[in-house]
Scaffold this active site. Structure first.
Site, mmCIF file in Angstrom:
data_model
loop_
_atom_site.group_PDB
_atom_site.id
_atom_site.type_symbol
_atom_site.label_atom_id
_atom_site.label_comp_id
_atom_site.label_asym_id
_atom_site.label_seq_id
_atom_site.Cartn_x
_atom_site.Cartn_y
_atom_site.Cartn_z
ATOM 1 N N SER A 11 16.892 -5.347 -2.914
ATOM 2 C CA SER A 11 17.077 -3.884 -2.919
ATOM 3 C C SER A 11 18.310 -3.423 -2.165
ATOM 4 O O SER A 11 18.990 -2.484 -2.600
ATOM 5 C CB SER A 11 15.851 -3.207 -2.302
ATOM 6 O OG SER A 11 14.685 -3.648 -2.919
ATOM 7 N N ALA B 255 13.272 -10.014 2.593
ATOM 8 C CA ALA B 255 12.717 -8.652 2.618
ATOM 9 C C ALA B 255 13.069 -7.906 3.902
ATOM 10 O O ALA B 255 13.055 -8.475 4.991
ATOM 11 C CB ALA B 255 11.210 -8.644 2.434
ATOM 12 N N GLY B 256 13.366 -6.638 3.736
ATOM 13 C CA GLY B 256 13.587 -5.749 4.875
ATOM 14 C C GLY B 256 15.043 -5.450 5.171
ATOM 15 O O GLY B 256 15.349 -4.444 5.798
ATOM 16 N N LYS C 66 9.618 -19.071 -5.853
ATOM 17 C CA LYS C 66 9.420 -18.144 -4.743
ATOM 18 C C LYS C 66 7.987 -17.646 -4.859
ATOM 19 O O LYS C 66 7.663 -16.868 -5.760
ATOM 20 C CB LYS C 66 10.408 -16.973 -4.806
ATOM 21 C CG LYS C 66 10.107 -15.935 -3.731
ATOM 22 C CD LYS C 66 10.987 -14.709 -3.799
ATOM 23 C CE LYS C 66 10.385 -13.618 -2.899
ATOM 24 N NZ LYS C 66 11.180 -12.400 -2.868
ATOM 25 N N GLY D 105 11.825 -3.770 0.237
ATOM 26 C CA GLY D 105 12.434 -2.511 -0.190
ATOM 27 C C GLY D 105 12.509 -1.441 0.881
ATOM 28 O O GLY D 105 12.983 -0.336 0.625
#
Lengths: 65, 246
Positions: free
Chosen positions: B197, B174-175, B87, B148
């Site tokens: 997260s 993400a998000g 990644k 996050g």
């Protein structure tokens, strides 16, 4: 001989990367080493000689996204 | 590469290894991200736990701000974890943690040439995503919103444009804040989602992981099922035919 190991000065009595890794962790899988910013592949650890002042990073798996 | 669950779990942010393990099991994933850190800071136990669960490892290059650093981190990760998956993260700014597209593309090109299967964390820019696919990335991973942030998918239209402009898997990375965000990503046509997260920092990570598993499955099913078109006015679902006269 004094090396910079993971950011801190350390006196070591081993000569090879292999010896240094052994002092830090018994794990083999999941461990990687860079000396002076260059990757030292695991197969080269026994033969890779340490020199005074070398900057050594010994890394392993940590939680991360 | 994506695994049957189409859910990749990031291991960052968990309070304990036990909480992380419970979340991983509940998520149904078989692919998890890990970072490389100094042995004295990393703490023991993570890799043995992941191995015990039979998971595949997706190493990240988190914390890298230049192509040079990210390439080095990828090579170290390949040596450590014996996988050519990476990644690729090349961060442009500490405050937003959004990717630096120029450095990212440069690093991706180098790593593809070095034999890696590169999964780049990218912005929701369809052109950059296409350039990353063009240089041989194995997938593209656009951010729905900053890492996050839990803001969901800021620009769903761009995610759909990305899906339409590349031939490689699209992984929303993400998000994501909650299950409906993951379902939306899949309904937009994403092939998988990467969540860290939203699960690890939830009040009950294992329960949120289960929610994400169901959301990904539901979103994927809905995407394949072909949703009805949006209409301005109503369309009765009950026929007028045979309606009695009172």
């Amino acid at each position: 001989m004094r090396v910079i190991l993971n950011g801190a000065a350390r006196d070591v009595d081993v000569l090879s990367v292999e010896g240094l890794v052994e002092q830090l962790t018994s794990a083999r899988r999941g461990v990687a080493v860079a000396v002076n910013g260059e990757v030292v592949p695991r197969s080269s650890w026994p033969a890779a000689r340490l020199c005074d002042g070398d900057r050594v990073e010994v890394l392993t798996a940590a939680q991360g996204g | 590469m994506l695994g049957e669950s189409r859910l990749i779990l990031g291991t960052g942010g968990a309070e304990s290894l036990a909480a992380l393990e419970a979340a991983i099991v509940a998520s149904g994933t078989d692919l998890v991200t890990v970072a490389l850190r100094r042995v004295d800071a990393a703490g023991p136990g993570l890799l043995p736990m992941l191995d015990r669960l039979g998971l595949r490892i997706l190493p990240n290059t988190a914390g890298c701000y230049t192509a040079t650093d990210a390439v080095k981190a990828a090579h170290l990760a390949r040596d450590a974890f014996e996988t050519d998956l990476v990644k690729l993260e090349v961060i442009g700014d500490e405050r937003t943690l959004l990717p630096d597209g120029v450095e990212l593309l440069r690093a991706a090109e180098t790593l593809v040439a070095d034999g890696f299967r590169v999964l780049p964390y990218t912005s929701d820019d369809p052109i950059l995503a296409r350039r990353l696919a063009d240089v041989g990335c194995a997938a593209v991973m656009p951010a729905g919103a900053p890492i996050g942030s839990g803001l969901g998918i800021s620009n769903p239209h761009h995610i759909r444009l990305i899906r339409d402009s590349v031939d490689v898997p699209v992984i929303l990375d993400a998000g994501i804040g909650t299950a409906s965000d993951a379902a939306l990503a899949m309904e937009l046509g994403c092939d998988a989602v990467l969540i860290a997260s939203a699960v690890t920092r939830a009040a009950d990570p294992a329960r949120m992981a289960a929610a994400m598993r169901h959301a990904v499955e539901a979103g994927r099913l809905a995407y394949g099922a072909g949703r009805i078109p949006r209409r301005y006015h109503a369309l009765a679902s009950t026929s007028d035919e045979g309606r009695p006269a009172w």
